[in-house]
Motif scaffolding. Structure first.
Motif, mmCIF file in Angstrom:
data_model
loop_
_atom_site.group_PDB
_atom_site.id
_atom_site.type_symbol
_atom_site.label_atom_id
_atom_site.label_comp_id
_atom_site.label_asym_id
_atom_site.label_seq_id
_atom_site.Cartn_x
_atom_site.Cartn_y
_atom_site.Cartn_z
ATOM 1 N N SER A 13 55.859 -20.612 -8.478
ATOM 2 C CA SER A 13 56.092 -21.835 -9.250
ATOM 3 C C SER A 13 57.249 -22.052 -9.996
ATOM 4 O O SER A 13 57.501 -23.053 -10.865
ATOM 5 C CB SER A 13 54.996 -21.942 -10.342
ATOM 6 O OG SER A 13 55.048 -21.122 -11.356
ATOM 7 N N SER A 14 58.160 -20.983 -10.116
ATOM 8 C CA SER A 14 59.299 -21.114 -10.935
ATOM 9 C C SER A 14 60.407 -22.531 -10.411
ATOM 10 O O SER A 14 60.905 -23.161 -10.880
ATOM 11 C CB SER A 14 60.329 -20.074 -10.881
ATOM 12 O OG SER A 14 60.728 -19.314 -9.604
ATOM 13 N N GLY A 15 60.076 -22.560 -9.062
ATOM 14 C CA GLY A 15 60.830 -23.855 -8.350
ATOM 15 C C GLY A 15 60.605 -25.026 -8.981
ATOM 16 O O GLY A 15 61.381 -25.902 -9.190
ATOM 17 N N VAL A 21 63.708 -28.680 -15.088
ATOM 18 C CA VAL A 21 64.669 -28.577 -16.167
ATOM 19 C C VAL A 21 66.078 -29.214 -15.503
ATOM 20 O O VAL A 21 66.596 -29.752 -16.568
ATOM 21 C CB VAL A 21 65.114 -27.000 -16.228
ATOM 22 C CG1 VAL A 21 66.163 -26.892 -17.078
ATOM 23 C CG2 VAL A 21 63.640 -26.753 -16.985
ATOM 24 N N PHE A 22 66.513 -28.879 -14.290
ATOM 25 C CA PHE A 22 67.878 -29.748 -13.903
ATOM 26 C C PHE A 22 67.690 -31.108 -13.930
ATOM 27 O O PHE A 22 68.705 -31.618 -14.166
ATOM 28 C CB PHE A 22 68.003 -29.290 -12.076
ATOM 29 C CG PHE A 22 68.680 -27.698 -12.291
ATOM 30 C CD1 PHE A 22 69.434 -27.212 -12.969
ATOM 31 C CD2 PHE A 22 67.767 -27.075 -11.310
ATOM 32 C CE1 PHE A 22 69.875 -25.929 -13.046
ATOM 33 C CE2 PHE A 22 68.393 -25.535 -11.249
ATOM 34 C CZ PHE A 22 69.262 -25.181 -12.187
ATOM 35 N N SER A 23 66.626 -31.727 -13.489
ATOM 36 C CA SER A 23 66.091 -33.173 -13.556
ATOM 37 C C SER A 23 66.504 -33.578 -15.130
ATOM 38 O O SER A 23 67.077 -34.538 -15.337
ATOM 39 C CB SER A 23 64.952 -33.561 -13.128
ATOM 40 O OG SER A 23 64.670 -34.849 -13.057
ATOM 41 N N GLN A 66 68.219 -30.630 -6.833
ATOM 42 C CA GLN A 66 68.313 -30.773 -8.273
ATOM 43 C C GLN A 66 69.742 -30.263 -9.062
ATOM 44 O O GLN A 66 70.419 -30.801 -9.715
ATOM 45 C CB GLN A 66 67.246 -30.443 -9.236
ATOM 46 C CG GLN A 66 65.996 -31.262 -8.979
ATOM 47 C CD GLN A 66 66.150 -32.973 -9.343
ATOM 48 O OE1 GLN A 66 66.888 -33.094 -10.304
ATOM 49 N NE2 GLN A 66 65.584 -33.659 -8.571
ATOM 50 N N LEU A 67 70.186 -29.079 -8.538
ATOM 51 C CA LEU A 67 71.154 -28.516 -8.943
ATOM 52 C C LEU A 67 72.667 -29.040 -8.500
ATOM 53 O O LEU A 67 73.311 -29.456 -9.268
ATOM 54 C CB LEU A 67 71.303 -27.024 -8.458
ATOM 55 C CG LEU A 67 72.835 -26.097 -8.708
ATOM 56 C CD1 LEU A 67 72.805 -26.000 -10.209
ATOM 57 C CD2 LEU A 67 72.790 -24.767 -8.136
ATOM 58 N N ARG A 68 72.472 -29.480 -7.389
ATOM 59 C CA ARG A 68 73.542 -30.585 -6.860
ATOM 60 C C ARG A 68 73.674 -31.762 -7.589
ATOM 61 O O ARG A 68 74.722 -32.055 -7.842
ATOM 62 C CB ARG A 68 73.324 -30.934 -5.172
ATOM 63 C CG ARG A 68 74.633 -31.662 -4.594
ATOM 64 C CD ARG A 68 74.256 -32.369 -3.440
ATOM 65 N NE ARG A 68 72.752 -33.480 -3.752
ATOM 66 C CZ ARG A 68 72.700 -34.511 -4.245
ATOM 67 N NH1 ARG A 68 73.624 -35.036 -4.745
ATOM 68 N NH2 ARG A 68 71.321 -35.021 -4.327
#
Length: 167
Positions: A13-15, A21-23, A66-68
C-alpha cells in the motif's frame, strides 16, 4: 518523504501513500511564489527528493507520475518565482546534483522537463563559470544530449569549458 522511500519496498500500500504525499507536496509548492520560500522548501526536501529521483526502478506508475509532477512543479516555481533566482555559477553548483540525475533520467518526462528548464535558464548563458569539480560531468552529459538534439547549448560552450578546464 524519506520514511516513504525506506518503506517503499516493504509494503504493497505504500504506492498509494507515496502518491498522495507527492500530490500534496505538489499542491503546496504550487502555492509558493517568493524566491526565498521556494528555495527554502527545495532545501528542506532536497535530500529525500534526490533519493527518489535517483531511484530508477519505481514500479508503481502512480508514484512515478506524481514524482514527475512534483519535479515539474519545482522547476516551474523556480522559473516563476519573484524575484527570479539568479541562474549563475553558484546556483548551478547547488543544483548540479539534481541536474546530473534528471537531465538524462530514465523517465523521459522528467528529463524532458529538466531539459526545458536548462534551455530556458542556463542554456543561453554566455558568462557562466562552471565549477571545476562539475565541469567533466556537465561537459559529458550536455555534450551527449546536444549530439542527439535534446538540449540547446550556447555555440561556444564546449570550447569555452575545455579552455577553462585546461587552465
Amino acid at each position: 518523504m524519506k520514511f516513504l522511500y525506506i518503506n517503499m519496498a516493504e509494503e504493497q500500500s505504500s504506492g498509494i501513500v507515496n502518491s498522495r504525499v507527492f500530490s500534496a507536496l505538489t499542491r503546496f509548492i504550487s502555492c509558493l511564489h517568493s524566491k526565498q520560500d521556494i528555495l527554502s522548501f527545495f532545501e528542506i526536501i532536497s535530500g529525500s527528493l534526490f533519493q527518489w529521483l535517483s531511484h530508477q526502478d519505481i514500479k508503481d506508475e502512480n508514484v512515478k507520475d506524481q514524482l514527475r509532477t512534483l519535479w515539474d512543479e519545482i522547476l516551474n516555481c523556480l522559473r516563476r518565482s519573484q524575484p527570479l533566482p539568479t541562474f549563475n555559477s553558484s546556483f548551478l553548483k547547488l543544483k548540479m546534483p539534481f541536474l546530473e540525475k534528471t537531465l538524462d533520467h530514465r523517465n523521459t518526462s522528467i528529463s524532458d522537463e529538466t531539459i526545458i528548464f536548462w534551455n530556458s535558464t542556463y542554456g543561453k548563458q554566455i558568462n557562466l563559470e562552471y565549477p571545476q569539480n562539475l565541469l567533466h560531468v556537465l561537459h559529458k552529459l550536455l555534450h551527449k544530449l546536444s549530439r542527439i538534439g535534446r538540449i540547446s547549448l550556447y555555440k561556444n560552450w564546449i570550447t569555452a569549458t575545455q579552455n577553462r578546464s585546461s587552465k
